[in-house]
Design an enzyme around this catalytic site. Structure first.
Site, mmCIF file in Angstrom:
data_model
loop_
_atom_site.group_PDB
_atom_site.id
_atom_site.type_symbol
_atom_site.label_atom_id
_atom_site.label_comp_id
_atom_site.label_asym_id
_atom_site.label_seq_id
_atom_site.Cartn_x
_atom_site.Cartn_y
_atom_site.Cartn_z
ATOM 1 N N LYS A 281 0.757 -1.289 0.065
ATOM 2 C CA LYS A 281 -0.251 -0.115 0.056
ATOM 3 C C LYS A 281 0.743 1.260 0.158
ATOM 4 C CE LYS A 281 -4.599 -1.227 0.341
ATOM 5 N NZ LYS A 281 -5.432 -0.768 -0.665
ATOM 6 N N SER B 266 0.864 -9.872 -0.184
ATOM 7 C CA SER B 266 0.616 -8.408 -0.331
ATOM 8 C C SER B 266 0.762 -7.743 0.993
ATOM 9 C CB SER B 266 -0.912 -8.054 -0.634
ATOM 10 O OG SER B 266 -1.841 -8.749 0.156
#
Length: 325
Positions: free
Chosen positions: A51, A302
């Site tokens: 992110k 992720s």
């Protein structure tokens, strides 16, 4: 629609701002799946998640006037940390709205990166609404967690980087929440090497994109629940979904028990702690949700910002699924 050149520009902009994360071949996974599996370890990124890439690209793109009244965001945790760090490095204030159930470790880390936090609502969507209300009141700039071209372009650098590390992949598995990561990665992959299949993975308890992609009617978008809080989103983005529809080859779902087993697999076999969203793509590979036999497989891990107190819960959940290997 977003162009690959914007992802390439983000790649250059982020060159000295984020880590080039490792691509690790897993001998154990190769044996279990009869495939060559490569793990793209975004859990080793600064702030523990991909992110940061999107948040940093967006915030570096803002003018001084746009950041004058500070930055707002809404997040289940990882976007929050990315925005907080990027804003601090830019020298501007940030405030993040987070769901009440956000793991303490994520909320604490976000505050540690310099942001003010507000725990509001049960889901990301409720936190988002509160953040938008404040934006309309005080003129702060809102940095969306996924539905923003600059954010998507930043996330897409994961795909470009992955191809630089191994351009011979056959299939890439990518987790899906709001769709920022997979839309950016899919666009980058298909613009560079369209023969590679891109497969999205959603939690079965939050399957909005899967249902829309496959033409199924979702029972109730209000009723979502999954241990993968980082991908617990009610609806795909207005910007992300058309990109997904155009470039993603397939979308599959994994249960919480399968995700829990993938978390424990990473901990026990790979000696890495990953969060639910980070383990979702791996769960799809382990449980053969899409054919991988004798193929070269990329798997995006992720994020790694898991709440340690939940490990025992995940361990018990994993026991309910068949053992692999």
């Amino acid at each position: 629609m977003l162009k690959n050149v914007q992802i390439q520009e983000a790649m250059e902009k982020l060159k000295d701002k984020v880590h080039q994360t490792p691509l690790k071949q897993s001998t154990t996974l190769n044996y279990l799946t009869n495939a060559d599996v490569y793990l793209k370890l975004e859990n080793l990124q600064k702030t523990g998640s991909f992110k940061l890439r999107g948040a940093m690209n967006k915030i570096l793109s803002l003018s001084d006037l746009e950041v004058k009244n500070g930055i707002l965001a809404a997040s289940a945790g990882n976007h929050a940390q990315g925005v907080a760090l990027a804003a601090s490095l830019r020298g501007v204030m940030s405030k993040i709205y987070m769901p009440k159930h956000t793991p303490f470790s994520k909320a604490s880390a976000t505050k540690g990166y310099g942001a003010e936090i507000a725990l509001v609502g049960e889901t990301y969507d409720e936190s988002y609404q509160k953040a938008v209300e404040e934006m309309n009141q005080n003129g702060s700039t809102f940095v969306h967690a996924f539905d923003d071209e600059k954010v998507i372009a930043g996330q897409g650098t994961v795909g470009l980087e992955l191809l630089q590390q191994n351009a011979q992949l056959d299939v890439i598995f990518v987790p899906i929440g709001g769709g920022g990561l997979i839309s950016g990665v899919a666009l980058a992959i298909k613009a560079t090497k369209p023969s590679i299949k891109v497969v999205g993975v959603q939690a079965a308890g939050a399957p909005a994109t899967y249902h829309r992609f496959t033409g199924q009617k979702m029972k109730s978008p209000q009723d979502i629940h999954t241990i993968a809080d980082g991908i617990m989103v009610k609806e795909p983005g207005a910007i992300t979904y058309p990109i997904i529809e155009k470039y993603v080859d397939d979308i599959v779902t994994v249960t919480d028990e399968e995700i829990a087993h993938a978390i424990m697999f990473m901990l026990e076999r790979e000696k890495m702690l990953v969060e639910g969203a980070g383990a979702a793509a791996l769960a799809a590979i382990l449980y053969k949700k899409f054919p991988v036999d004798r193929k070269k497989i990329g798997c995006i891990i992720s994020g790694g910002n898991v709440d340690p107190v939940k490990i025992q819960t995940y361990k018990e959940m994993a026991k309910t699924r068949k053992k692999i290997g």
